[in-house]
Design a protein around this motif. Structure first.
Motif, PDB file in Angstrom:
ATOM      1  N   LEU A 113       0.825  -1.211   0.000  1.00 41.56           N
ATOM      2  CA  LEU A 113       0.000   0.000   0.000  1.00 41.56           C
ATOM      3  C   LEU A 113       0.858   1.261   0.000  1.00 41.56           C
ATOM      4  N   PHE A 114       1.948   1.255   0.757  1.00 38.84           N
ATOM      5  CA  PHE A 114       2.825   2.423   0.754  1.00 38.84           C
ATOM      6  C   PHE A 114       3.387   2.673  -0.645  1.00 38.84           C
ATOM      7  N   ARG A 115       3.872   1.623  -1.283  1.00 41.04           N
ATOM      8  CA  ARG A 115       4.418   1.787  -2.629  1.00 41.04           C
ATOM      9  C   ARG A 115       3.333   2.270  -3.588  1.00 41.04           C
ATOM     10  N   LEU A 116       2.101   1.726  -3.463  1.00 42.43           N
ATOM     11  CA  LEU A 116       0.990   2.155  -4.310  1.00 42.43           C
ATOM     12  C   LEU A 116       0.724   3.653  -4.142  1.00 42.43           C
ATOM     13  N   PHE A 117       0.575   4.105  -2.896  1.00 37.30           N
ATOM     14  CA  PHE A 117       0.286   5.519  -2.654  1.00 37.30           C
ATOM     15  C   PHE A 117       1.461   6.412  -3.038  1.00 37.30           C
ATOM     16  N   ASP A 118       2.678   5.937  -2.847  1.00 36.70           N
ATOM     17  CA  ASP A 118       3.855   6.733  -3.190  1.00 36.70           C
ATOM     18  C   ASP A 118       3.984   6.905  -4.707  1.00 36.70           C
ATOM     19  N   ILE A 119       3.600   5.901  -5.465  1.00 30.12           N
ATOM     20  CA  ILE A 119       3.699   5.968  -6.923  1.00 30.12           C
ATOM     21  C   ILE A 119       2.469   6.656  -7.525  1.00 30.12           C
ATOM     22  N   TRP A 120       1.290   6.298  -7.055  1.00 32.89           N
ATOM     23  CA  TRP A 120       0.033   6.819  -7.573  1.00 32.89           C
ATOM     24  C   TRP A 120      -0.167   8.289  -7.199  1.00 32.89           C
ATOM     25  N   LYS A 121       0.223   8.663  -5.989  1.00 32.86           N
ATOM     26  CA  LYS A 121       0.157  10.020  -5.444  1.00 32.86           C
ATOM     27  C   LYS A 121      -1.252  10.610  -5.437  1.00 32.86           C
ATOM     28  N   PRO A 122      -2.189   9.929  -4.776  1.00 34.41           N
ATOM     29  CA  PRO A 122      -3.542  10.491  -4.701  1.00 34.41           C
ATOM     30  C   PRO A 122      -3.626  11.649  -3.708  1.00 34.41           C
ATOM     31  N   TRP A 123      -4.553  12.538  -3.933  1.00 32.05           N
ATOM     32  CA  TRP A 123      -4.990  13.591  -3.027  1.00 32.05           C
ATOM     33  C   TRP A 123      -3.833  14.336  -2.360  1.00 32.05           C
ATOM     34  N   LEU A 124      -3.690  14.232  -1.036  1.00 35.49           N
ATOM     35  CA  LEU A 124      -2.674  15.001  -0.315  1.00 35.49           C
ATOM     36  C   LEU A 124      -1.251  14.566  -0.651  1.00 35.49           C
TER      37      LEU A 124
END
Length: 168
Positions: A113-124
């Protein structure tokens, strides 16, 4: 010293995907601390990595043209450690000693999940990344770590509260 901290003692020079390598190192350190009975070192390490990052990254970037060079990975370390706190602290409080094998989703899910959010960069996460400054370098990964930790906790709650009882 700022280069050593910003690159997490050279981990930022691992290729390919230096951020993924740094995240894996952070997860391995968190799992090792938990396995050694030192789970509370993980939140301490998160705080230290965050403080070190906010100190080192602006100094390191002042000598570079790129506002977010790939070798700067202290931000990934701090963000991944934050995500791991959402696993390590509850497991420690519940007396779960084996994070490596018995509770393996507790480190795999926050990592993914961290890698997903770090790559995808949603919202904040994306908003912080678009700052294009040293604070943004750190903040996007801290937001990604927070979101990964919260989502990991929600998924664990769904599994243990709804799915596992239904399967039993």
């Amino acid at each position: 010293m700022s280069a050593a901290l910003a690159t997490f003692f050279g981990a930022g020079h691992l290729r390919p995907a230096s951020g993924t390598w740094a995240s894996l190192i952070a997860v391995a350190l968190a799992v090792a601390a938990h396995q050694a009975g030192l789970a509370l070192l993980v939140p301490l390490a998160f705080v230290l990595a965050t403080l070190a990052g906010f100190w080192a990254v602006p100094r390191y970037l002042s000598t570079r043209a790129d506002s977010d060079p790939s070798e700067v990975v202290i931000d990934e370390v701090a963000g991944q450690l934050l995500a791991m706190c959402f696993t390590v602290i509850p497991l420690w409080r519940h007396g779960v000693a084996d994070l490596a094998l018995a509770a393996w989703p507790g480190w795999v899910v926050p990592f993914l999940l961290f890698r997903l959010f770090d790559i995808w960069k949603p919202w904040l996460v994306g908003r912080a990344d678009r700052r294009h400054d040293a604070a943004g370098v750190m903040l996007d990964d801290l937001w990604a770590g927070l979101f990964a930790g919260l989502c990991s906790t929600a998924l664990a709650g769904l599994y243990h509260g709804l799915i596992q009882p239904w399967l039993s």
